[in-house]
Write an enzyme that holds these catalytic residues in place. Structure first.
Site, PDB file in Angstrom:
ATOM      1  CE  LYS A  49     -18.007  61.918 -23.876  1.00  0.00           C
ATOM      2  NZ  LYS A  49     -17.384  62.428 -22.672  1.00  0.00           N
ATOM      3  CE  LYS A  54     -14.957  46.173 -28.261  1.00  0.00           C
ATOM      4  NZ  LYS A  54     -14.142  45.022 -27.936  1.00  0.00           N
ATOM      5  CB  THR A  76      -4.594  48.251 -28.236  1.00  0.00           C
ATOM      6  OG1 THR A  76      -5.248  46.991 -28.091  1.00  0.00           O
ATOM      7  CG2 THR A  76      -5.404  49.115 -29.195  1.00  0.00           C
ATOM      8  CB  SER A  79      -9.670  46.169 -37.370  1.00  0.00           C
ATOM      9  OG  SER A  79     -10.617  45.263 -36.865  1.00  0.00           O
ATOM     10  N   GLY A 182     -15.601  38.708 -25.170  1.00  0.00           N
ATOM     11  CA  GLY A 182     -16.135  38.458 -23.835  1.00  0.00           C
ATOM     12  C   GLY A 182     -15.930  39.570 -22.820  1.00  0.00           C
ATOM     13  CG  ASP A 211     -15.250  31.858 -30.447  1.00  0.00           C
ATOM     14  OD1 ASP A 211     -14.625  32.353 -29.499  1.00  0.00           O
ATOM     15  OD2 ASP A 211     -15.966  32.548 -31.193  1.00  0.00           O
ATOM     16  CE  LYS A 273     -39.890  55.180 -36.072  1.00  0.00           C
ATOM     17  NZ  LYS A 273     -40.269  53.962 -36.811  1.00  0.00           N
TER      18      LYS A 273
END
Length: 315
Positions: A49, A54, A76, A79, A182, A211, A273
């Site tokens: 989803k 995330k 939160t 972007s 991370g 980093d 694909k």
């Protein structure tokens, strides 16, 4: 003392999100296996989803709130994919999501977040502006901040992707994930080291945003400064919690060139694909560059997401 999730927290997260998140498929490609001389298994979080892993962490964080906390909503600054994930999870729970977005965020991402019903506050595109605007929003609303990666319940939620991969496909020699803040990597490491103690966990990162590579190899946290990479999901610095998990449980962090990221992304589009974003291609890029020895090994790769502007393809 930093609070670090244990594998039991990943198990708990899995029970919470099972009703809401997809158990994404694991795909293979005979031609890719022949090219790299290994058995690759791709965990397709591009089919999750909101089009990214995330959603797992955001969903666990939102549904772990007490009734009292939930009534005031969540907040939160983001972007990208975390903003959309948090907005959708909040909508599913029937609570408000307050998202601070830089005014230069891609239009497609602004539309996605608004489409999930979040209340967006725009700010200047600097970290200081994002943080101060978020602080004002939280002060005004009493909402709970859900950090995109440096958050206990978010990390536990992200660990469910590797848990499913191992449950569905058994043992692995290596499991790989891209690394930005991370969240995905630390969750992946927690699940993998619990279920397959001898499996190597290897992270891949763009050389132009290295980093995590420098932090891992010097054992000192190095911030991300002026990162430049097509993999826009991997621009952030490692979180504090995430870094301590990475140092404890990750076997290696390697870097890859922009050319290899584009080549790997194109290869997955053409041969499998499926649509993935540049960040997802970074682990395969590391294999193609020979940065990770996979010959005759069984390798799991978490494809982190598939959100990108189709008008700006790199090929």
């Amino acid at each position: 003392m930093i609070d670090i999730p244990a594998y039991s927290d990943v198990e708990k997260a899995h029970l919470i999100i099972a009703k809401y998140a997809h158990r994404t498929p694991v795909l293979t490609s005979v031609s890719l296996n022949e090219i790299v001389g290994a058995d690759l298994f791709f965990k397709c979080e591009n089919l999750q989803k909101v089009g990214a892993f995330k959603f797992r962490g955001a969903c666990n964080a939102v549904f772990s709130l007490s009734e009292e906390e939930a009534q005031k909503g969540v907040a939160t600054h983001s972007s990208g994919n975390h903003a959309a994930a948090l907005a959708l999870a909040a909508r599913m729970r029937g609570i408000a999501a307050h998202i601070v977005m830089p005014e230069n965020s891609p239009e497609i991402k602004k539309k996605a977040v608004a489409g999930y019903g979040a209340k967006i506050t725009f700010c200047k595109p600097t970290l200081q502006a994002r943080e101060s605007t978020l602080a004002n929003v939280i002060e005004a609303t009493g909402a709970t901040e859900i950090h995109p990666y440096n958050n206990f319940n978010v990390i536990a939620g992200q660990g469910t992707a590797a848990k499913e991969l191992i449950e569905d496909k058994g043992e692995f020699d290596v499991i790989m994930a891209p690394v930005g803040g991370g969240g995905l990597l630390s969750g992946t490491a927690i699940s993998t080291k619990q279920l397959l103690p001898n499996c190597k966990v290897i992270a891949a990162e763009p050389a132009g945003a290295d980093d995590a590579f420098r932090s891992f190899h010097t054992k000192k946290w190095v911030p991300s400064e002026n990162p430049k990479t097509i993999a826009d999901g991997l621009l952030t610095s490692l979180g504090e919690r995430n870094f301590s998990i990475v140092l404890d449980k990750v076997d290696d962090v390697v870097t890859v060139s922009e050319e290899s990221i584009v080549a790997a992304m194109r290869m997955i589009w053409e041969r499998m694909k499926i649509i993935i974003e540049p960040s997802s291609a970074v682990p395969l890029a590391a294999i193609l560059e020979g940065k990770v020895d996979v010959r005759n090994k069984k390798v799991g790769i978490i494809l982190s997401g598939g959100n990108l502007d189709l008008g700006k393809l790199p090929f």
